[in-house]
Design an enzyme around this catalytic site. Structure first.
Site, short mmCIF file in Angstrom:
data_model
loop_
_atom_site.label_atom_id
_atom_site.label_comp_id
_atom_site.label_asym_id
_atom_site.label_seq_id
_atom_site.Cartn_x
_atom_site.Cartn_y
_atom_site.Cartn_z
N ASP A 7 0.88 -1.17 0.00
CA ASP A 7 0.00 0.00 0.00
C ASP A 7 0.92 1.22 0.00
O ASP A 7 2.12 1.12 0.26
CB ASP A 7 -0.89 -0.04 1.24
CG ASP A 7 -1.72 1.20 1.41
OD1 ASP A 7 -2.43 1.57 0.46
OD2 ASP A 7 -1.64 1.83 2.49
N ASP A 9 -0.18 5.10 1.03
CA ASP A 9 -0.44 6.03 2.13
C ASP A 9 -0.46 5.31 3.48
O ASP A 9 -1.24 4.36 3.66
CB ASP A 9 -1.78 6.73 1.92
CG ASP A 9 -1.82 7.55 0.65
OD1 ASP A 9 -1.88 8.77 0.73
OD2 ASP A 9 -1.76 6.95 -0.45
N ASP A 170 -1.67 -1.03 6.05
CA ASP A 170 -1.77 -0.38 7.37
C ASP A 170 -3.20 -0.23 7.86
O ASP A 170 -3.40 0.34 8.94
CB ASP A 170 -1.12 1.01 7.32
CG ASP A 170 -1.89 2.00 6.48
OD1 ASP A 170 -2.25 3.08 6.99
OD2 ASP A 170 -2.17 1.70 5.30
#
Length: 221
Positions: A7, A9, A170
């Site tokens: 991922d 961000d 995250d």
């Protein structure tokens, strides 16, 4: 080929500051005072532009937030595109870890819910776009995470094998994407959600990118 998909961000880069600045800029264009605060609202920022605008609407006591969000979203994207790398930084050790994976013959790519064009711009500005064999954004395909299709597309574009792939993320979106794909997931604990990502029961947690190599060996062999 083994393949690690990241991922963007909150996983590779701390982008919250620029996202929050863009949301406040959009609010300003619409005649509202800034509503979001860097540091306090980072977790909301990494859920996307509409989530930030909804939070702003809640703080302003708007009963009908949909019109403001619809009007503000393109303004937010424009503001973000104009100042995409003013506060953003790569997390410590992220690119060293990517380099180690590549040196071992492991394919690396990115699957993000940021629009592909903005992701391309950000990675280029940060000087790391060439380090990733694949980039799949929110609008690359008709579907976005947590649907597994973008993840599988990133694996394919990176030259990896589905059965030897994993996702590093995250948030619950990344956890659900990996689950839908039937692949293992490692979640970083240094993003805005911190250690609470353990509650999502990923196959692994990463407290620092120095630990990535061992996690990949455990997840992919």
């Amino acid at each position: 080929m083994r393949c690690v998909i990241f991922d963007l961000d909150g996983t590779l880069a701390d982008t919250a500051g620029d996202l929050i600045a863009a949301a406040n800029a959009a609010l300003g264009v619409m005649g509202h005072a800034p509503q979001l605060v860097m540091g306090r609202d980072d977790a909301t920022a990494l859920r996307g532009g509409r989530a930030m605008l909804q939070l702003a609407a809640d703080r302003m006591g708007m009963v009908q937030a949909a019109p403001m969000i619809a009007a503000g979203y393109p303004l937010l994207l424009a503001a973000y595109g104009d100042a995409i790398d003013q506060h953003t930084t790569l997390y410590p050790g992220a690119m060293d870890a990517v380099a180690r994976l590549k040196a071992r013959g492991i394919a690396v790519g990115i699957c993000t819910n940021k629009p592909e064009g903005l992701a391309e711009t950000l990675l280029t500005r940060l000087g790391v776009r060439a380090e990733f064999a694949a980039l799949v954004g929110a609008d690359t395909l008709p579907l976005r995470k947590p649907d597994p299709a973008p993840f599988f597309e990133a694996v394919a574009r990176a030259g990896g094998a589905r059965g030897q792939s994993c996702l590093i993320g995250d948030t619950v979106t990344d956890r659900e994407t990996a689950r839908a794909a039937g692949r293992p997931c490692a979640l970083v604990t240094f993003g805005p959600l911190g250690q609470s990502v353990a509650d999502l029961a990923p196959e692994a947690l990463i407290d620092h990118y120095e630990a990535l190599d061992g996690v990949i060996d455990r997840l992919l062999g």
